[in-house]
Design an enzyme around this catalytic site. Structure first.
Site, PDB file in Angstrom:
ATOM      1  N   GLY A   1       0.650  -1.122  -0.016  1.00 36.28           N
ATOM      2  CA  GLY A   1       0.032   0.223  -0.026  1.00 36.28           C
ATOM      3  C   GLY A   1       0.922   1.349   0.022  1.00 36.28           C
ATOM      4  O   GLY A   1       0.643   2.204  -0.866  1.00 36.28           O
ATOM      5  N   CYS A   2       1.944   1.140   0.880  1.00 33.46           N
ATOM      6  CA  CYS A   2       2.840   2.496   0.852  1.00 33.46           C
ATOM      7  C   CYS A   2       3.390   2.614  -0.468  1.00 33.46           C
ATOM      8  O   CYS A   2       3.690   3.792  -0.845  1.00 33.46           O
ATOM      9  CB  CYS A   2       3.588   2.379   2.207  1.00 33.46           C
ATOM     10  SG  CYS A   2       2.702   2.429   3.593  1.00 33.46           S
ATOM     11  N   SER A   3       4.061   1.545  -1.114  1.00 36.07           N
ATOM     12  CA  SER A   3       4.516   1.761  -2.229  1.00 36.07           C
ATOM     13  C   SER A   3       3.739   2.234  -3.299  1.00 36.07           C
ATOM     14  O   SER A   3       4.133   3.032  -4.278  1.00 36.07           O
ATOM     15  CB  SER A   3       5.240   0.482  -2.553  1.00 36.07           C
ATOM     16  OG  SER A   3       6.205  -0.092  -1.741  1.00 36.07           O
TER      17      SER A   3
ATOM     18  N   ALA B   1       3.168   5.952  -2.734  1.00 37.57           N
ATOM     19  CA  ALA B   1       4.454   6.816  -3.180  1.00 37.57           C
ATOM     20  C   ALA B   1       4.518   6.760  -4.442  1.00 37.57           C
ATOM     21  O   ALA B   1       5.079   7.889  -4.923  1.00 37.57           O
ATOM     22  CB  ALA B   1       5.465   6.247  -2.240  1.00 37.57           C
TER      23      ALA B   1
END
Length: 157
Positions: free
Chosen positions: A46-48, A51
Site C-alpha cells: 500500500g505504501c509503495s 508513494a
C-alpha cells in the site's frame, strides 16, 4: 490520541532526518504549498502504491505549486532503500518516535482484524506558504488517494 488538524490551524513545525540522513524541516518549504503525507511503512504494498502515485503526479503537483514530503516511522536506511527502489525524488522523512505524526494527529488508535493498537494513521495535510493548514485528511486509502487529492486541490494531469 493527538488532536487532528483543521483548516486554518498553524501546521506544527518539525525537523527530521531525510533518506540521506540530512535534517529537513517544515521551514525549508516556507513560501510554498506543501503536501505532508504520513504512511505506515516503507516498501509495503500500500505504501509503495501511494508513494509511486505521488512520484507519478509530482511534476503536475509541482507545476501547480505543491511540494510533497512523506513521513513514516521507518529508519533513515530503510527510507533510502525505498526511495532508490521506487525512484522517489521527493523527500522521505524519518519520525521513529512518532512525535511529528502525533503533532499532526496521524498517530493513534487503530483497529485491524478485531484488534486495537496504537499506530500510524495514513493521513495527508496540505500546508500553505505561510504554514497554515489548508486541508487535512485522515484514514485515507493508499490506492486512489493521490487522484482524489489532485481533484480536491484542482490540479490537472
Amino acid at each position: 490520541m493527538a488532536e487532528r488538524l483543521n483548516p486554518g490551524d498553524l501546521a506544527p513545525a518539525f525537523a527530521l532526518k531525510n533518506s540521506d540522513g540530512v535534517e529537513a524541516s517544515l521551514g525549508d518549504f516556507h513560501g510554498r504549498n506543501t503536501i505532508v503525507y504520513f504512511y505506515p511503512a516503507a516498501s509495503t504494498p500500500g505504501c509503495s502504491k501511494q508513494a509511486c502515485d505521488f512520484r507519478d503526479s509530482l511534476a503536475s503537483l509541482q507545476q501547480a505549486g505543491y511540494d510533497v514530503v512523506g513521513i513514516s516511522p521507518d529508519p533513515v536506511e530503510k527510507l533510502a532503500k525505498f526511495a532508490a527502489a521506487e525512484g522517489l525524488t521527493f523527500p522521505l522523512l524519518s519520525d521513529p518516535d512518532h512525535t511529528v505524526a502525533g503533532a499532526y494527529g496521524a498517530w493513534g488508535e487503530k483497529k485491524n482484524y478485531g484488534k486495537t493498537y496504537e499506530g500510524l494513521i495514513r493521513s495527508t495535510v496540505v500546508v500553505d506558504p505561510e504554514g497554515k493548514v489548508v486541508l487535512a485528511q485522515y484514514n485515507v486509502r493508499a490506492t486512489g488517494h493521490v487522484a482524489k487529492l489532485r481533484r480536491d486541490l484542482t490540479v490537472d494531469a
